[in-house]
Enzyme design. Structure first.
Site, PDB file in Angstrom:
ATOM      1  N   GLU A  29      -3.076   7.973  -4.375  1.00 47.51           N
ATOM      2  CA  GLU A  29      -3.328   7.050  -5.482  1.00 47.51           C
ATOM      3  C   GLU A  29      -4.739   7.279  -6.006  1.00 47.51           C
ATOM      4  O   GLU A  29      -5.690   7.253  -5.215  1.00 47.51           O
ATOM      5  CB  GLU A  29      -3.164   5.606  -5.011  1.00 47.51           C
ATOM      6  CG  GLU A  29      -3.245   4.584  -6.125  1.00 47.51           C
ATOM      7  CD  GLU A  29      -2.934   3.169  -5.679  1.00 47.51           C
ATOM      8  OE1 GLU A  29      -3.783   2.287  -5.919  1.00 47.51           O
ATOM      9  OE2 GLU A  29      -1.848   2.960  -5.079  1.00 47.51           O
TER      10      GLU A  29
ATOM     11  N   HIS B 123      -0.873   0.153  -9.940  1.00 47.88           N
ATOM     12  CA  HIS B 123      -1.553  -0.817  -9.071  1.00 47.88           C
ATOM     13  C   HIS B 123      -2.088  -1.989  -9.893  1.00 47.88           C
ATOM     14  O   HIS B 123      -3.281  -2.301  -9.879  1.00 47.88           O
ATOM     15  CB  HIS B 123      -2.677  -0.144  -8.283  1.00 47.88           C
ATOM     16  CG  HIS B 123      -2.966  -0.843  -6.986  1.00 47.88           C
ATOM     17  ND1 HIS B 123      -3.428  -0.199  -5.862  1.00 47.88           N
ATOM     18  CD2 HIS B 123      -2.841  -2.148  -6.621  1.00 47.88           C
ATOM     19  CE1 HIS B 123      -3.597  -1.057  -4.879  1.00 47.88           C
ATOM     20  NE2 HIS B 123      -3.245  -2.257  -5.319  1.00 47.88           N
TER      21      HIS B 123
ATOM     22  N   ARG C  27       0.844  -1.186   0.000  1.00 47.82           N
ATOM     23  CA  ARG C  27       0.000   0.000   0.000  1.00 47.82           C
ATOM     24  C   ARG C  27       0.884   1.242   0.000  1.00 47.82           C
ATOM     25  O   ARG C  27       1.943   1.276   0.641  1.00 47.82           O
ATOM     26  CB  ARG C  27      -0.918   0.015   1.233  1.00 47.82           C
ATOM     27  CG  ARG C  27      -2.054  -0.995   1.176  1.00 47.82           C
ATOM     28  CD  ARG C  27      -3.080  -0.615   0.114  1.00 47.82           C
ATOM     29  NE  ARG C  27      -4.254  -1.468   0.127  1.00 47.82           N
ATOM     30  CZ  ARG C  27      -4.401  -2.551  -0.641  1.00 47.82           C
ATOM     31  NH1 ARG C  27      -3.423  -2.926  -1.447  1.00 47.82           N
ATOM     32  NH2 ARG C  27      -5.531  -3.257  -0.593  1.00 47.82           N
TER      33      ARG C  27
END
Length: 305
Positions: free
Chosen positions: A247, A266, A218
């Protein structure tokens, strides 16, 4: 003979393969009013799930889609069973981590950006000192993939226990010791209050000048401003990020322009990879719930993952 278990699939926008997976596991897809459990497919809509459970408080089991459950922590409690995608995506994410490790250490990003012939740059992953922060499924898969490379592997995790293929396991309190001497550091751990901002200026300062950071966990594990400092100052050699904070990373962010930073959006597991894996987890857990077996991917409320 076990009876069919009634399972809701929500929200209404859930793809049809989710309901198919429930049926393949021996479940009957019903609305929330008569459901014993729910498969919730929107990882970003925790409030929607909370509202669903307020409307149907009798539901005893909730399956959420991803391994990371930080969005749902405020509504998870002991009143029902909670499961997530923990371990489901370990293989593709570990594969992506390995690709990023090689891309960084072998200077693939720099060569890809070049517009003319350049000189030799790079270090071997073969025989390298690798530190992996996190001791879950992604780490187990990555350790196996690293086997042919002959790396010396240190794992940092909450509780020390032997791990196949790992040379040294240390507790999180010894993170700094594990950073010193590592050629590459991989973040593959759950996001909790304790692991937020785990990598900051202090940690980058003890890493080797030639070391690479790889983050497939993360973005909030890393203090982004401190990472920019470490990359611009040469405190570390580079970073490969599949996750960022914020993000999505804004188009004008400084990280995009740094030659020693490789960013992927991602995509440790893409929909093409994830759908069959999550479908199998849903099938398996519906079957297990129906016959009274232990469910896969149980969320530990106290640990937050």
């Amino acid at each position: 003979m076990h009876s069919v278990v009634r399972i809701a699939v929500a929200p209404a926008s859930s793809p049809s393969w989710v309901a198919d997976s429930v049926r393949e596991g021996g479940g009957e897809v019903v609305d929330g009013g008569s459901a014993a459990g729910v498969v919730w497919t929107d990882a970003r809509d925790a409030e929607g799930l909370a509202a669903f459970l307020r409307e149907y408080p009798h539901i005893g089991w909730v399956q959420v889609p991803f391994a990371g459950v930080e969005n749902f922590i405020p509504i998870i409690d002991d009143s029902r069973l909670w499961t997530c995608g923990k371990g489901v995506y370990a293989e593709p994410v570990a594969e992506h981590a390995l690709a990023l490790m090689l891309a960084g250490m072998r200077h693939i990003g720099g060569y890809a950006r070049a517009d003319s012939w350049s000189g030799p740059v790079g270090r071997n992953l073969l025989g390298a000192d690798v530190t992996i922060v996190g001791g879950g499924g992604i780490t187990e898969s990555l350790v196996r993939l690293l086997g042919p490379f002959g790396c010396r592997i240190t794992v940092v995790r909450r509780h020390v226990s032997d791990m196949v293929g790992v040379d040294t396991v240390v507790e999180t309190g010894h993170l700094v010791d594990a950073l010193v001497g590592a050629d590459v550091v991989v973040l593959a751990l759950a996001l909790t209050p304790e692991t937020t901002s785990l990598m900051s200026r202090a940690e980058f300062s003890v890493m080797e000048k030639h070391a690479w950071l790889v983050n497939v966990a993360r973005g909030a594990h890393v203090v982004t401003e401190d990472l920019v400092w470490a990359l611009e100052s040469g405190e570390i050699a580079g970073a490969c990020l599949d996750v960022t904070n914020p993000e999505p990373l804004p188009a004008a962010h400084r990280l995009w322009s740094l030659d020693n930073c490789i960013i992927t959006p991602h995509v440790g597991n893409t929909p093409e990879m994830a759908i069959p894996l999550l479908a199998e987890r849903i099938r398996s857990n519906v079957h297990r719930y129906r016959v009274g077996e232990e469910l896969l991917g149980r969320i530990d409320i106290r640990r937050g993952y």
